[in-house]
Design a protein around this motif. Structure first.
Motif, PDB file in Angstrom:
ATOM      1  N   UNK A  33       0.828  -1.202   0.000  1.00 26.86           N
ATOM      2  CA  UNK A  33       0.000   0.000   0.000  1.00 26.86           C
ATOM      3  C   UNK A  33       0.865   1.256   0.000  1.00 26.86           C
ATOM      4  N   UNK A  34       1.961   1.231   0.765  1.00 23.70           N
ATOM      5  CA  UNK A  34       2.886   2.363   0.770  1.00 23.70           C
ATOM      6  C   UNK A  34       3.517   2.546  -0.612  1.00 23.70           C
ATOM      7  N   UNK A  35       3.826   1.424  -1.269  1.00 24.98           N
ATOM      8  CA  UNK A  35       4.446   1.486  -2.590  1.00 24.98           C
ATOM      9  C   UNK A  35       3.514   2.119  -3.616  1.00 24.98           C
ATOM     10  N   UNK A  36       2.223   1.767  -3.554  1.00 26.46           N
ATOM     11  CA  UNK A  36       1.304   2.303  -4.556  1.00 26.46           C
ATOM     12  C   UNK A  36       1.096   3.803  -4.379  1.00 26.46           C
ATOM     13  N   UNK A  37       1.198   4.285  -3.146  1.00 28.58           N
ATOM     14  CA  UNK A  37       1.130   5.723  -2.926  1.00 28.58           C
ATOM     15  C   UNK A  37       2.308   6.410  -3.604  1.00 28.58           C
ATOM     16  N   UNK A  38       3.487   5.831  -3.457  1.00 31.40           N
ATOM     17  CA  UNK A  38       4.657   6.396  -4.122  1.00 31.40           C
ATOM     18  C   UNK A  38       4.553   6.279  -5.628  1.00 31.40           C
ATOM     19  N   UNK A  39       3.826   5.265  -6.100  1.00 33.13           N
ATOM     20  CA  UNK A  39       3.685   5.055  -7.539  1.00 33.13           C
ATOM     21  C   UNK A  39       2.651   5.975  -8.163  1.00 33.13           C
ATOM     22  N   UNK A  40       2.192   6.972  -7.404  1.00 33.91           N
ATOM     23  CA  UNK A  40       1.476   8.072  -8.023  1.00 33.91           C
ATOM     24  C   UNK A  40       2.439   8.925  -8.852  1.00 33.91           C
ATOM     25  N   UNK A  41       3.741   8.738  -8.630  1.00 31.26           N
ATOM     26  CA  UNK A  41       4.733   9.563  -9.313  1.00 31.26           C
ATOM     27  C   UNK A  41       4.645   9.507 -10.841  1.00 31.26           C
ATOM     28  N   UNK A  42       4.420   8.334 -11.479  1.00 28.43           N
ATOM     29  CA  UNK A  42       4.297   8.343 -12.943  1.00 28.43           C
ATOM     30  C   UNK A  42       3.130   9.204 -13.430  1.00 28.43           C
ATOM     31  N   UNK A  43       2.030   9.189 -12.676  1.00 29.08           N
ATOM     32  CA  UNK A  43       0.877  10.008 -13.054  1.00 29.08           C
ATOM     33  C   UNK A  43       1.260  11.479 -13.047  1.00 29.08           C
ATOM     34  N   UNK A  44       1.948  11.902 -12.002  1.00 29.47           N
ATOM     35  CA  UNK A  44       2.328  13.317 -11.903  1.00 29.47           C
ATOM     36  C   UNK A  44       3.493  13.655 -12.823  1.00 29.47           C
ATOM     37  N   UNK A  45       4.341  12.672 -13.139  1.00 29.29           N
ATOM     38  CA  UNK A  45       5.379  12.910 -14.145  1.00 29.29           C
ATOM     39  C   UNK A  45       4.738  13.198 -15.497  1.00 29.29           C
ATOM     40  N   UNK A  46       3.720  12.420 -15.826  1.00 30.91           N
ATOM     41  CA  UNK A  46       2.984  12.634 -17.067  1.00 30.91           C
ATOM     42  C   UNK A  46       2.357  14.017 -17.083  1.00 30.91           C
ATOM     43  N   UNK A  47       1.722  14.391 -15.957  1.00 27.33           N
ATOM     44  CA  UNK A  47       1.064  15.697 -15.865  1.00 27.33           C
ATOM     45  C   UNK A  47       2.072  16.831 -15.963  1.00 27.33           C
ATOM     46  N   UNK A  48       3.143  16.765 -15.180  1.00 30.79           N
ATOM     47  CA  UNK A  48       4.145  17.829 -15.192  1.00 30.79           C
ATOM     48  C   UNK A  48       4.864  17.908 -16.537  1.00 30.79           C
ATOM     49  N   UNK A  49       5.112  16.760 -17.179  1.00 30.70           N
ATOM     50  CA  UNK A  49       5.760  16.762 -18.485  1.00 30.70           C
ATOM     51  C   UNK A  49       4.887  17.419 -19.539  1.00 30.70           C
ATOM     52  N   UNK A  50       3.574  17.198 -19.439  1.00 35.19           N
ATOM     53  CA  UNK A  50       2.646  17.822 -20.387  1.00 35.19           C
ATOM     54  C   UNK A  50       2.596  19.334 -20.184  1.00 35.19           C
ATOM     55  N   UNK A  51       2.625  19.757 -18.908  1.00 34.48           N
ATOM     56  CA  UNK A  51       2.496  21.184 -18.596  1.00 34.48           C
ATOM     57  C   UNK A  51       3.796  21.939 -18.855  1.00 34.48           C
ATOM     58  N   UNK A  52       4.914  21.392 -18.377  1.00 31.45           N
ATOM     59  CA  UNK A  52       6.172  22.137 -18.422  1.00 31.45           C
ATOM     60  C   UNK A  52       7.064  21.778 -19.610  1.00 31.45           C
ATOM     61  N   UNK A  53       7.004  20.531 -20.074  1.00 26.94           N
ATOM     62  CA  UNK A  53       7.858  20.117 -21.187  1.00 26.94           C
ATOM     63  C   UNK A  53       7.098  20.062 -22.511  1.00 26.94           C
ATOM     64  N   UNK A  54       5.794  20.309 -22.461  1.00 33.55           N
ATOM     65  CA  UNK A  54       4.946  20.334 -23.657  1.00 33.55           C
ATOM     66  C   UNK A  54       4.954  19.005 -24.405  1.00 33.55           C
ATOM     67  N   UNK A  55       5.122  17.904 -23.665  1.00 36.14           N
ATOM     68  CA  UNK A  55       5.047  16.587 -24.288  1.00 36.14           C
ATOM     69  C   UNK A  55       3.572  16.216 -24.470  1.00 36.14           C
ATOM     70  N   UNK A  56       3.210  15.844 -25.695  1.00 37.31           N
ATOM     71  CA  UNK A  56       1.817  15.549 -25.994  1.00 37.31           C
ATOM     72  C   UNK A  56       1.391  14.218 -25.390  1.00 37.31           C
ATOM     73  N   UNK A  57       0.201  14.192 -24.843  1.00 32.46           N
ATOM     74  CA  UNK A  57      -0.368  12.977 -24.280  1.00 32.46           C
ATOM     75  C   UNK A  57      -1.562  12.567 -25.139  1.00 32.46           C
ATOM     76  N   UNK A  58      -1.489  11.386 -25.742  1.00 28.80           N
ATOM     77  CA  UNK A  58      -2.578  10.917 -26.587  1.00 28.80           C
ATOM     78  C   UNK A  58      -3.738  10.422 -25.727  1.00 28.80           C
ATOM     79  N   UNK A  59      -4.965  10.496 -26.249  1.00 27.16           N
ATOM     80  CA  UNK A  59      -6.143  10.122 -25.451  1.00 27.16           C
ATOM     81  C   UNK A  59      -6.045   8.743 -24.809  1.00 27.16           C
ATOM     82  N   UNK A  60      -5.603   7.732 -25.572  1.00 25.77           N
ATOM     83  CA  UNK A  60      -5.521   6.388 -25.010  1.00 25.77           C
ATOM     84  C   UNK A  60      -4.500   6.315 -23.872  1.00 25.77           C
ATOM     85  N   UNK A  61      -3.422   7.073 -24.010  1.00 28.54           N
ATOM     86  CA  UNK A  61      -2.422   7.091 -22.958  1.00 28.54           C
ATOM     87  C   UNK A  61      -2.979   7.731 -21.689  1.00 28.54           C
TER      88      UNK A  61
END
Length: 296
Positions: A98-126
């Motif tokens: 359970x502790x690990x899955x909380x830390x594994x929110x990081x990929x979700x926020x990496x995706x979000x921050x990369x889209x906002x700050x690095x302008x990396x496009x996120x496709x709908x299915x992704x």
């Protein structure tokens, strides 16, 4: 891995990272009642030593690429917060998975921050895959107002957010050609400097067994850190971040065999299944999207 594509290299590295960090979670618990600050110091001291030796062996410079220093500082600051959140949750929560899955929110926020700050496009299915994986994580966390582990849970979640921000910086520096080994060295040095004052004034005596486990925490953390730094250097987060959820599976397995037979409940297994299903879906989707077009 010379003949493999960068995306495949990124996937392999992130799976190796997940395996290493799951081992780290087990060693954190096995080290016993050592203060979190002390655990964090030793986690980074070993990584610092390994990174230093690696840089010297490869005759690489101990300086950042032009324009990367400020990102190293940001990455190190938020990354250290992420480590504290993860270590506190891992130490205080009954289930390491359970502790690990909380830390594994990081990929979700990496995706979000990369889209906002690095302008990396996120496709709908992704985006859908990440959202469903996030929902799967909720089956594991089972958030309720009656949660007696609310503080550790919040710390673990905050750690995941901070880690996502850190990995976004790693990705950005990778785009600038920064050496991943130097990134690990800088973060480890930064972390040791910040946590050293606590040890000077509040060192907690340890048994030989605790020394060994804390050294293993550092070794596994270093392996995970090198691997995940390489992963986000090879490929953008939208293509590989979903695979980082495999850490939960590895942690659940190690919790059963090494931490007193921990067995997640049925809802947790539902969450694990959803997360793994999304990982497979994204693998097949990315493989199809990047299939070479044959000439007629």
């Amino acid at each position: 891995m010379g003949s493999l594509s960068n995306r495949t290299k990124g996937v392999i590295c992130i799976l190796l990272s997940a395996l290493s960090f799951s081992a780290m979670s087990s060693f954190i618990n096995l080290s016993g009642d050592v203060p979190v600050f002390q655990k964090v110091f030793f986690r980074n001291l070993v990584a610092l030593f390994i990174a230093f030796i690696t840089l010297v062996k490869n005759k690489e410079p101990f300086r950042p690429q032009k324009g990367c220093l400020k990102y190293h500082i940001i990455r190190s600051g938020v990354g250290l917060l992420g480590v504290f959140g993860n270590f506190y949750a891992t130490t205080k929560m009954a289930s390491t998975a359970d502790a690990a899955i909380l830390n594994k929110m990081s990929p979700f926020f990496t995706l979000l921050f990369s889209a906002v700050f690095l302008k990396e496009k996120v496709k709908p299915r992704q985006a859908v895959a990440i959202a469903i994986a996030f929902a799967g994580a909720m089956f594991v966390i089972k958030p309720t107002m009656a949660n007696v582990e609310l503080l550790p849970s919040l710390c673990g979640f905050a750690g995941g957010v901070a880690a996502g921000a850190a990995y976004t910086c790693v990705r950005h520096m990778g785009n600038k050609g920064e050496n991943g080994r130097f990134t690990v060295f800088f973060f480890s040095l930064f972390s040791c400097i910040v946590t050293a004052p606590y040890l000077i004034f509040n060192f907690h005596p340890m048994s030989m067994k605790q020394w060994i486990f804390l050294l293993l925490v550092g070794v596994s953390a270093a392996g995970g850190q090198f691997a995940i730094t390489a992963a986000y250097t090879f490929a953008p987060s939208r293509e590989i971040s979903i695979y980082d959820y495999s850490n939960v599976i590895f942690t659940a397995i190690s919790g059963y065999f090494f931490l007193g037979g921990q067995i997640p409940d049925a809802w947790s297994f539902v969450g694990y299944f959803i997360i793994c299903a999304m990982a497979v879906w994204m693998f097949l989707y990315n493989k199809k999207e990047h299939r070479p077009i044959k000439a007629d």
